[in-house]
Structure formats: C-alpha cells, structure tokens
Design a protein around this motif. Structure first.
Motif, PDB file in Angstrom:
ATOM      1  N   SER A  10       0.848  -1.198   0.000  1.00 30.98           N
ATOM      2  CA  SER A  10       0.000   0.000   0.000  1.00 30.98           C
ATOM      3  C   SER A  10       0.885   1.249   0.000  1.00 30.98           C
ATOM      4  CB  SER A  10      -0.896   0.050   1.234  1.00 30.98           C
ATOM      5  OG  SER A  10      -1.270  -1.217   1.650  1.00 30.98           O
ATOM      6  N   PHE A  11       2.010   1.157   0.687  1.00 28.56           N
ATOM      7  CA  PHE A  11       2.964   2.273   0.743  1.00 28.56           C
ATOM      8  C   PHE A  11       2.251   3.585   1.079  1.00 28.56           C
ATOM      9  CE2 PHE A  11       4.755  -0.720  -2.540  1.00 28.56           C
ATOM     10  CZ  PHE A  11       5.662  -1.319  -1.677  1.00 28.56           C
ATOM     11  N   ARG A  88       8.577  -9.386  -0.386  1.00 25.85           N
ATOM     12  CA  ARG A  88       7.860  -8.815   0.752  1.00 25.85           C
ATOM     13  C   ARG A  88       8.866  -8.663   1.882  1.00 25.85           C
ATOM     14  NH1 ARG A  88       2.997  -6.495   0.350  1.00 25.85           N
ATOM     15  NH2 ARG A  88       2.151  -7.434   2.229  1.00 25.85           N
ATOM     16  N   GLY A  89       8.608  -7.689   2.739  1.00 23.29           N
ATOM     17  CA  GLY A  89       9.503  -7.482   3.872  1.00 23.29           C
ATOM     18  C   GLY A  89       8.930  -8.150   5.106  1.00 23.29           C
ATOM     19  N   ARG A  91       9.062  -8.061   9.245  1.00 28.10           N
ATOM     20  CA  ARG A  91       9.532  -7.364  10.444  1.00 28.10           C
ATOM     21  C   ARG A  91       9.478  -8.255  11.675  1.00 28.10           C
ATOM     22  NH1 ARG A  91       5.553  -2.520   9.287  1.00 28.10           N
ATOM     23  NH2 ARG A  91       4.489  -4.395   8.570  1.00 28.10           N
ATOM     24  N   THR A 120      13.745  -7.335   7.608  1.00 29.80           N
ATOM     25  CA  THR A 120      14.006  -5.908   7.806  1.00 29.80           C
ATOM     26  C   THR A 120      15.360  -5.649   8.447  1.00 29.80           C
ATOM     27  OG1 THR A 120      11.702  -5.821   8.427  1.00 29.80           O
ATOM     28  CG2 THR A 120      12.963  -3.839   8.788  1.00 29.80           C
ATOM     29  N   TYR A 124      15.294  -0.257  10.907  1.00 31.19           N
ATOM     30  CA  TYR A 124      13.999   0.124  10.326  1.00 31.19           C
ATOM     31  C   TYR A 124      12.857  -0.774  10.793  1.00 31.19           C
ATOM     32  CZ  TYR A 124      17.096   2.636   7.174  1.00 31.19           C
ATOM     33  OH  TYR A 124      18.062   3.452   6.668  1.00 31.19           O
ATOM     34  N   ILE A 127       9.580   0.721  11.990  1.00 35.14           N
ATOM     35  CA  ILE A 127       8.846   1.663  11.126  1.00 35.14           C
ATOM     36  C   ILE A 127       7.641   0.969  10.510  1.00 35.14           C
ATOM     37  CG2 ILE A 127       8.980   3.188   9.115  1.00 35.14           C
ATOM     38  CD1 ILE A 127      11.884   3.612   9.645  1.00 35.14           C
TER      39      ILE A 127
END
Ligand code: ADP
Length: 150
Positions: A10-11, A88-89, A91, A120, A124, A127
C-alpha cells in the motif's frame, strides 16, 4: 532471462523500511517494480498523486527500479510484467503469519511466482506505515521515517 521482481504494497506512506527492501532486492534481481496497490473503494491517507512522484524521485538514479500503481490481483500484475518473484519485507512473526498465507494463495494463482522474503534491517524494524499515519494525523513530524520530505 532477466530476473524481474515485484514489490507490492500500500505504501501509505512509502517509508525508509520500504526503501531499504527495494535497494537490497537489487542484489538479487535485475529489476524491481514497486507496485502500489490502489483499491479505488478504499481511501488512502497520503494522496497517491503526491506519493508516486516522491517515490520515483527517491530512485531516480536507478534505471532498474520502476514505480507503478495497480488495481487488480497482484499475481495478474506479476504475469503482465513477466515478474517471477514477489518481494515482501518481514519485520516480525505477525508479518510472517500473514505473509505465508498470501504467498500460498499467490502461488495458486500464478505457479511460477516465487515469493521472496527479506528480513528488515534492524534500524527500520519499528517503522510501520499505520503508526506513521497516526503520528502525522496528530501533527507529529514524520520526516525521519521517510526517504523524502513531506
Ligand atoms: P501491505 O498493505 O501490502 O502490507 P505495506 O505498504 O504496509 O503494504 O508494506 C509493504 C511490504 O513492506 C510488506 O511486505 C511489509 O511487510 C513490508 N514492510 C513494511 N514496513 C517495513 C519496514 N519497516 N521494513 C521492511 N519491510 C517493511
């Protein structure tokens, strides 16, 4: 054949965490396409018309990074771009649970699509776009979390 990766999200907004994932993905792929999913029925917090040029500017010196907006199945978009990798990241374990389900569905929709997860970078990890929206809503300064100035 060149290795093309799609980085969908979505950013809202695009953060330093996202930037880090994009830059690291270039070690693995020839080209990375940042794909901003835009559901026309769902309002965004940060205006897409402003966000797209800001992201493009961040990566202006890279001719192997593209930015696009889409409103369809991610797997369909990947086929159009002949992208066989989805980045994909990750976290935390919550991201993992969610991402593994999406990856299974995407594989069914597009068999050749391999989801690749990048962990990640520590600095970061905290975030999070939704927290940034909340901080912004109440007048807090969010620029330190973004790779551009709002
Ligand atoms: P979505 O709504 O699809 O989850 P987001 O814009 O929130 O879209 O995130 C896009 C991708 O970036 C997801 O894979 C998410 O896990 C990852 N991501 C979000 N924040 C960070 C961060 N700080 N560091 C690394 N990856 C992140």
């Amino acid at each position: 054949m060149s290795k093309i990766a799609l980085f969908p999200g979505s950013f809202d907004p695009f953060t330093k965490g996202h930037e880090d994932i994009v830059l690291r993905s270039l070690k693995l792929f020839d080209k990375t396409i940042i794909a901003i999913g835009h559901n026309t029925q769902k309002a965004r917090y940060f205006d897409l018309d402003k966000m797209v040029p800001l992201i493009k500017k961040v990566f202006a010196k890279y001719d192997n990074i593209e930015v696009t907006v889409y409103n369809e199945l991610t797997a369909e978009l990947a086929k159009k771009y002949q992208a066989e990798f989805l980045i994909r990241g990750l976290r935390n374990t919550t991201d993992f649970e969610y991402e593994s389900s999406i990856a299974q569905v995407n594989r069914r929709l597009y068999k050749e699509l391999e989801s690749v997860f990048l962990i990640t970078s520590h600095k970061y990890a905290a975030i999070n776009s939704s927290i940034i929206r909340e901080v912004h809503k109440y007048g807090g300064d969010i620029n330190e979390f973004l790779p551009y100035n709002l």
